[in-house]
Design a protein around this motif. Structure first.
Motif, PDB file in Angstrom:
ATOM      1  N   ASN A   1      21.956  37.489  44.848  1.00  0.00           N
ATOM      2  CA  ASN A   1      21.623  36.097  44.526  1.00  0.00           C
ATOM      3  C   ASN A   1      22.331  35.567  43.287  1.00  0.00           C
ATOM      4  O   ASN A   1      22.198  34.392  42.958  1.00  0.00           O
ATOM      5  CB  ASN A   1      20.107  35.962  44.339  1.00  0.00           C
ATOM      6  CG  ASN A   1      19.356  36.079  45.655  1.00  0.00           C
ATOM      7  OD1 ASN A   1      19.478  35.221  46.526  1.00  0.00           O
ATOM      8  ND2 ASN A   1      18.592  37.153  45.824  1.00  0.00           N
ATOM      9  N   GLY A   2      23.050  36.424  42.580  1.00  0.00           N
ATOM     10  CA  GLY A   2      23.771  35.986  41.394  1.00  0.00           C
ATOM     11  C   GLY A   2      25.246  35.765  41.677  1.00  0.00           C
ATOM     12  O   GLY A   2      25.761  36.159  42.723  1.00  0.00           O
ATOM     13  N   LYS A   3      25.921  35.129  40.736  1.00  0.00           N
ATOM     14  CA  LYS A   3      27.348  34.898  40.921  1.00  0.00           C
ATOM     15  C   LYS A   3      28.110  36.210  40.804  1.00  0.00           C
ATOM     16  O   LYS A   3      27.669  37.163  40.149  1.00  0.00           O
ATOM     17  CB  LYS A   3      27.864  33.883  39.904  1.00  0.00           C
ATOM     18  CG  LYS A   3      27.763  34.300  38.457  1.00  0.00           C
ATOM     19  CD  LYS A   3      28.298  33.199  37.548  1.00  0.00           C
ATOM     20  CE  LYS A   3      28.218  33.610  36.075  1.00  0.00           C
ATOM     21  NZ  LYS A   3      28.746  32.548  35.188  1.00  0.00           N
ATOM     22  N   GLY A   4      29.266  36.268  41.469  1.00  0.00           N
ATOM     23  CA  GLY A   4      30.031  37.499  41.527  1.00  0.00           C
ATOM     24  C   GLY A   4      30.795  37.798  40.253  1.00  0.00           C
ATOM     25  O   GLY A   4      30.749  37.027  39.278  1.00  0.00           O
ATOM     26  N   THR A   5      31.493  38.919  40.274  1.00  0.00           N
ATOM     27  CA  THR A   5      32.310  39.316  39.133  1.00  0.00           C
ATOM     28  C   THR A   5      33.277  38.205  38.750  1.00  0.00           C
ATOM     29  O   THR A   5      33.881  37.562  39.608  1.00  0.00           O
ATOM     30  CB  THR A   5      33.112  40.590  39.485  1.00  0.00           C
ATOM     31  OG1 THR A   5      32.190  41.646  39.799  1.00  0.00           O
ATOM     32  CG2 THR A   5      33.988  41.026  38.325  1.00  0.00           C
ATOM     33  N   THR A   6      33.403  37.963  37.471  1.00  0.00           N
ATOM     34  CA  THR A   6      34.307  36.924  36.970  1.00  0.00           C
ATOM     35  C   THR A   6      35.728  37.191  37.473  1.00  0.00           C
ATOM     36  O   THR A   6      36.229  38.316  37.331  1.00  0.00           O
ATOM     37  CB  THR A   6      34.312  36.907  35.437  1.00  0.00           C
ATOM     38  OG1 THR A   6      32.967  36.720  34.969  1.00  0.00           O
ATOM     39  CG2 THR A   6      35.200  35.795  34.908  1.00  0.00           C
ATOM     40  N   PRO A   7      36.393  36.199  38.082  1.00  0.00           N
ATOM     41  CA  PRO A   7      37.771  36.410  38.539  1.00  0.00           C
ATOM     42  C   PRO A   7      38.671  36.912  37.407  1.00  0.00           C
ATOM     43  O   PRO A   7      38.521  36.486  36.254  1.00  0.00           O
ATOM     44  CB  PRO A   7      38.201  35.014  39.008  1.00  0.00           C
ATOM     45  CG  PRO A   7      36.910  34.346  39.402  1.00  0.00           C
ATOM     46  CD  PRO A   7      35.889  34.851  38.423  1.00  0.00           C
ATOM     47  N   HIS A   8      39.571  37.830  37.743  1.00  0.00           N
ATOM     48  CA  HIS A   8      40.516  38.422  36.785  1.00  0.00           C
ATOM     49  C   HIS A   8      39.793  39.188  35.671  1.00  0.00           C
ATOM     50  O   HIS A   8      40.259  39.237  34.533  1.00  0.00           O
ATOM     51  CB  HIS A   8      41.424  37.344  36.182  1.00  0.00           C
ATOM     52  CG  HIS A   8      42.087  36.458  37.200  1.00  0.00           C
ATOM     53  ND1 HIS A   8      43.054  36.922  38.076  1.00  0.00           N
ATOM     54  CD2 HIS A   8      41.894  35.145  37.496  1.00  0.00           C
ATOM     55  CE1 HIS A   8      43.439  35.922  38.864  1.00  0.00           C
ATOM     56  NE2 HIS A   8      42.743  34.847  38.533  1.00  0.00           N
ATOM     57  N   PHE A   9      38.649  39.781  36.018  1.00  0.00           N
ATOM     58  CA  PHE A   9      37.854  40.504  35.041  1.00  0.00           C
ATOM     59  C   PHE A   9      38.673  41.538  34.260  1.00  0.00           C
ATOM     60  O   PHE A   9      38.622  41.560  33.018  1.00  0.00           O
ATOM     61  CB  PHE A   9      36.661  41.173  35.735  1.00  0.00           C
ATOM     62  CG  PHE A   9      35.793  41.990  34.829  1.00  0.00           C
ATOM     63  CD1 PHE A   9      34.748  41.411  34.124  1.00  0.00           C
ATOM     64  CD2 PHE A   9      36.010  43.355  34.667  1.00  0.00           C
ATOM     65  CE1 PHE A   9      33.942  42.162  33.289  1.00  0.00           C
ATOM     66  CE2 PHE A   9      35.207  44.120  33.832  1.00  0.00           C
ATOM     67  CZ  PHE A   9      34.178  43.522  33.142  1.00  0.00           C
ATOM     68  N   PRO A  10      39.449  42.420  34.915  1.00  0.00           N
ATOM     69  CA  PRO A  10      40.199  43.435  34.149  1.00  0.00           C
ATOM     70  C   PRO A  10      41.174  42.821  33.154  1.00  0.00           C
ATOM     71  O   PRO A  10      41.302  43.293  32.015  1.00  0.00           O
ATOM     72  CB  PRO A  10      40.945  44.230  35.234  1.00  0.00           C
ATOM     73  CG  PRO A  10      40.172  43.979  36.487  1.00  0.00           C
ATOM     74  CD  PRO A  10      39.662  42.582  36.366  1.00  0.00           C
ATOM     75  N   GLU A  11      41.855  41.764  33.587  1.00  0.00           N
ATOM     76  CA  GLU A  11      42.829  41.126  32.706  1.00  0.00           C
ATOM     77  C   GLU A  11      42.153  40.442  31.520  1.00  0.00           C
ATOM     78  O   GLU A  11      42.673  40.467  30.394  1.00  0.00           O
ATOM     79  CB  GLU A  11      43.658  40.096  33.493  1.00  0.00           C
ATOM     80  CG  GLU A  11      44.551  40.683  34.573  1.00  0.00           C
ATOM     81  CD  GLU A  11      43.841  40.955  35.886  1.00  0.00           C
ATOM     82  OE1 GLU A  11      44.474  41.443  36.822  1.00  0.00           O
ATOM     83  OE2 GLU A  11      42.613  40.672  35.976  1.00  0.00           O
ATOM     84  N   ILE A  12      40.990  39.817  31.765  1.00  0.00           N
ATOM     85  CA  ILE A  12      40.266  39.148  30.681  1.00  0.00           C
ATOM     86  C   ILE A  12      39.788  40.168  29.649  1.00  0.00           C
ATOM     87  O   ILE A  12      39.926  39.961  28.440  1.00  0.00           O
ATOM     88  CB  ILE A  12      39.075  38.346  31.238  1.00  0.00           C
ATOM     89  CG1 ILE A  12      39.581  37.161  32.075  1.00  0.00           C
ATOM     90  CG2 ILE A  12      38.179  37.841  30.108  1.00  0.00           C
ATOM     91  CD1 ILE A  12      38.476  36.423  32.815  1.00  0.00           C
ATOM     92  N   VAL A  13      39.223  41.277  30.127  1.00  0.00           N
ATOM     93  CA  VAL A  13      38.740  42.322  29.219  1.00  0.00           C
ATOM     94  C   VAL A  13      39.877  42.837  28.354  1.00  0.00           C
ATOM     95  O   VAL A  13      39.748  42.959  27.124  1.00  0.00           O
ATOM     96  CB  VAL A  13      38.090  43.470  30.014  1.00  0.00           C
ATOM     97  CG1 VAL A  13      37.862  44.680  29.124  1.00  0.00           C
ATOM     98  CG2 VAL A  13      36.772  43.012  30.624  1.00  0.00           C
ATOM     99  N   LEU A  14      40.995  43.134  28.975  1.00  0.00           N
ATOM    100  CA  LEU A  14      42.142  43.663  28.231  1.00  0.00           C
ATOM    101  C   LEU A  14      42.674  42.625  27.249  1.00  0.00           C
ATOM    102  O   LEU A  14      42.960  42.935  26.078  1.00  0.00           O
ATOM    103  CB  LEU A  14      43.244  44.082  29.209  1.00  0.00           C
ATOM    104  CG  LEU A  14      44.414  44.863  28.622  1.00  0.00           C
ATOM    105  CD1 LEU A  14      43.941  46.167  27.996  1.00  0.00           C
ATOM    106  CD2 LEU A  14      45.457  45.147  29.704  1.00  0.00           C
ATOM    107  N   GLY A  15      42.793  41.381  27.680  1.00  0.00           N
ATOM    108  CA  GLY A  15      43.314  40.332  26.813  1.00  0.00           C
ATOM    109  C   GLY A  15      42.414  40.058  25.624  1.00  0.00           C
ATOM    110  O   GLY A  15      42.877  39.900  24.491  1.00  0.00           O
ATOM    111  N   ARG A  16      41.107  40.010  25.868  1.00  0.00           N
ATOM    112  CA  ARG A  16      40.174  39.775  24.762  1.00  0.00           C
ATOM    113  C   ARG A  16      40.200  40.934  23.766  1.00  0.00           C
ATOM    114  O   ARG A  16      40.091  40.714  22.550  1.00  0.00           O
ATOM    115  CB  ARG A  16      38.761  39.588  25.308  1.00  0.00           C
ATOM    116  CG  ARG A  16      38.521  38.244  25.986  1.00  0.00           C
ATOM    117  CD  ARG A  16      37.065  38.100  26.400  1.00  0.00           C
ATOM    118  NE  ARG A  16      36.775  36.789  26.968  1.00  0.00           N
ATOM    119  CZ  ARG A  16      35.569  36.391  27.364  1.00  0.00           C
ATOM    120  NH1 ARG A  16      34.540  37.230  27.233  1.00  0.00           N
ATOM    121  NH2 ARG A  16      35.387  35.190  27.867  1.00  0.00           N
TER     122      ARG A  16
END
Length: 310
Positions: A60-75
């Motif tokens: 019932n919740g929203k899915g994994t944030t698109p481009h999750f691996p890239e966002i984690v690495l970039g942040r």
């Protein structure tokens, strides 16, 4: 002799195959055909299984944030190389890898704190004493303050909090992939989901590591200014260490356009004071702490409340 008789006496020779294959050659062709058929079947079965593996359970919740691996690495790189270069020795590639390992191929409703322990170790960070700022129902205002007072840290101003802030993530027990379609909702599906357990875990560590006088920004315009079921009221308050934290200061802020439902003298705030007293931590409180009130007035300088701020 008539032509027909001549034809009968000299029949046309039988047609022979164009290729005279040996017995071994025929066997090889047969084996090759079998190999081709088996290969085709294997590919079809593999594709079908791959399609099934990609079909995630629906939540019932929203899915994994698109481009999750890239966002984690970039942040991670932004934080360690730009915002806090004193942490430039952190291995962002390994941090991103271990973060994903914490939840991939696991039931997203059976997450436990131990899943995130390796990640916590990789991102461990010392927050200076008297620089920890907690918040409840005042996310935006608290972070407006730390953006100006950069020596202060909310959880989201720490490395791991900065990396994960605002993101959603989950996997499935039967898949090595992230579920980008949906993830468990904490209320409608399960409490022990990957995101909720993560924030409880890092919030507990943030409180345990706090030292000196610490502050909390509370929303006095909210009907539940101090909520015992919030992350602050449920996790952080109870994990402050009295031997390291002598005092908690509360700043009860009111929205410029909002009601003044609760102040430092309200019973809800007294509930917080009682909890702290049982933990041998002293408590002080101030309504509309002036530096934060000034930030509110920057957005609305003509408001009547702002004319009295000196």
């Amino acid at each position: 002799m008539d032509p027909m008789s001549e034809h009968r006496l000299n029949p046309v020779p039988e047609e022979k195959p164009c290729c005279n294959l040996s017995k071994n050659a025929k066997n090889c062709v047969g084996i090759l055909c079998v190999v081709v058929v088996v290969t085709i079947v294997a590919v079809v079965v593999g594709v079908l299984k791959w399609g099934q593996a990609r079909k995630h359970k629906e939540w019932n919740g929203k899915g994994t944030t698109p481009h999750f691996p890239e966002i984690v690495l970039g942040r991670c790189y932004t934080y360690t190389q730009v915002k806090r270069p004193e942490l430039s020795n952190k291995d962002c590639q390994e941090i991103a890898k271990v973060f994903q390992k914490a939840f991939l191929s696991k039931d997203p409703c059976l997450s436990v704190e131990q899943d995130y322990q390796p990640l916590m170790e990789l991102t461990r960070q010392a927050i200076p004493c008297s620089k920890s700022l907690f918040w409840s129902k005042s996310n935006e205002l608290a972070h407006q303050y730390t953006r100006i007072q950069q020596e202060m840290f909310t959880l989201e101003d720490s490395l791991l909090g900065y990396i994960a802030d605002g993101l959603t993530w989950c996997g499935d027990a039967g898949s090595s992939e992230m579920n980008y379609q949906s993830c468990p909702h904490w209320r409608k599906d399960c409490l022990n989901n990957t995101v909720s357990v993560f924030w409880d875990t890092v919030s507990r560590q943030f409180a345990e590591n706090a030292c000196g006088v610490v502050q909390v920004v509370l929303n006095g315009s909210h009907s539940n200014t101090f909520d015992k079921n919030s992350t602050f009221g449920r996790v952080e308050v109870h994990n402050l260490q009295a031997e390291k934290v002598p005092t908690l200061q509360a700043w009860v802020m009111h929205d410029l356009e909002g009601a003044h439902r609760h102040t430092c003298s309200s019973s809800l705030i007294n509930d917080l004071k009682v909890i702290l007293s049982t933990r041998n931590i002293s408590f002080t409180c101030e309504d509309n702490y002036r530096p934060i009130r000034l930030l509110q007035c920057v957005k609305n300088p003509e408001h009547s409340f702002c004319s009295s701020v000196k």
